[in-house]
Design an enzyme around this catalytic site. Structure first.
Site, PDB file in Angstrom:
ATOM      1  N   CYS A  17       0.818  -1.216   0.000  1.00 22.88           N
ATOM      2  CA  CYS A  17       0.000   0.000   0.000  1.00 22.88           C
ATOM      3  C   CYS A  17       0.844   1.254   0.000  1.00 22.88           C
ATOM      4  O   CYS A  17       0.498   2.246  -0.626  1.00 22.88           O
ATOM      5  CB  CYS A  17      -0.936  -0.002   1.207  1.00 22.88           C
ATOM      6  N   GLY A  18       1.949   1.274   0.730  1.00 22.30           N
ATOM      7  CA  GLY A  18       2.798   2.440   0.762  1.00 22.30           C
ATOM      8  C   GLY A  18       2.313   3.520   1.702  1.00 22.30           C
ATOM      9  O   GLY A  18       1.181   3.534   2.162  1.00 22.30           O
TER      10      GLY A  18
END
Length: 284
Positions: free
Chosen positions: A115-116
């Site tokens: 997802c970051g």
């Protein structure tokens, strides 16, 4: 060590006919990675090449970059309360004198998922920890022809032994710029497959992989682009789409990023200077 595949009973329906049969599934188990005795990360993976996976993960974290920095990797004995070794916990010991970066919880969160965090934080983290700079010169000696890229997906698929039995594995492979297969690994997570590739290269003293092409099944996430950059790999190709943050990272670091590589078609999102002849675009 767990098995790569397991058998399960399945009810099969084909054209209205119902039957039962055993089905071969890919195994999935957790792997806890410890660094010098301290818990660092947990990933869901297909058992096998666990030491390489752990080493490759630490390359992407900026901890390791050379074989001499790795003292040893061991399965933790007595990993459960009753003292049984599950082979699901590994401890990576660094060599004396290796300076460890600040591995905060925040950094672990976004390097072990897809997802970051926010784009700028992610890009800055990779840019400041990468040991090797990719050659962004128009005269770079690393060149690859589109026709060679087009052949890589089929070569990757033909090398996927477990996928043929389960249909449930991702794969990553290293190729030369002439299309020669150097290594291939499979896993339920494509990021794990890449870690296994990179970890094996670290153990063999082959980092940076400055003249290699990384081919992955599925999409090209920021995480995969990050792992390529951290290993010094100049070309990343995927059969599906990249994420926007993966493109941003490729453009900032000079990584050649190719997506939708299917047949003779492909999209070049960054690093077109490595394609021979140079890819030129027309507006339309």
């Amino acid at each position: 060590m767990g098995r790569v595949t397991e058998r399960r009973r399945v009810i099969r329906i084909r054209d209205g006919a119902v039957s039962t049969r055993p089905d071969t599934l890919v195994a999935e188990e957790p792997l806890e990675i410890r660094l010098n005795g301290k818990p660092l990360a947990i990933t869901m993976r297909t058992p096998g090449d666990d030491f390489a996976l752990a080493a490759g993960f630490l390359v992407s974290e900026g901890v390791l970059g050379a074989a001499g920095e790795l003292a040893n990797i061991l399965y933790c004995a007595g990993a459960t309360e009753d003292g049984v070794n599950t082979y699901n916990v590994v401890d990576v010991r660094t060599a004396p004198g290796v300076v460890l970066p600040d591995l905060t919880l925040e950094r672990n969160v976004y390097t072990t998922s897809s997802c970051g965090l926010c784009g700028k934080a992610s890009l800055d983290a990779v840019r400041t920890t990468a040991r090797w700079q990719l050659d962004t010169s128009p005269d770079t000696p690393v060149r690859i022809e589109p026709a060679t890229l087009s052949a890589l997906p089929d070569r990757l698929r033909s090398a996927q032994r477990v996928f043929e039995r389960t249909g449930g594995l991702h794969a990553a492979a290293l190729f030369t710029t002439e299309g020669e297969l150097l290594d291939v690994r499979e896993d339920v997570g494509r990021h794990n497959a890449v870690d296994k590739i990179v970890g094996r290269a670290l153990q063999q003293g082959r980092l940076p992989l400055s003249s290699a092409v990384l081919m992955v099944s599925g999409r090209a996430s920021f995480e995969l682009a990050q792992k390529a950059v951290m290993a010094g790999i100049p070309v990343l190709a995927a059969v599906s789409a990249p994420s926007s943050l993966a493109v941003d990272l490729a453009q900032e670091t000079g990584l050649t990023l190719v997506g939708f590589l299917r047949g003779t078609s492909m999209n070049v999102y960054a690093g077109e200077h490595r394609l021979t002849p140079h890819a030129t675009a027309t507006t339309g």
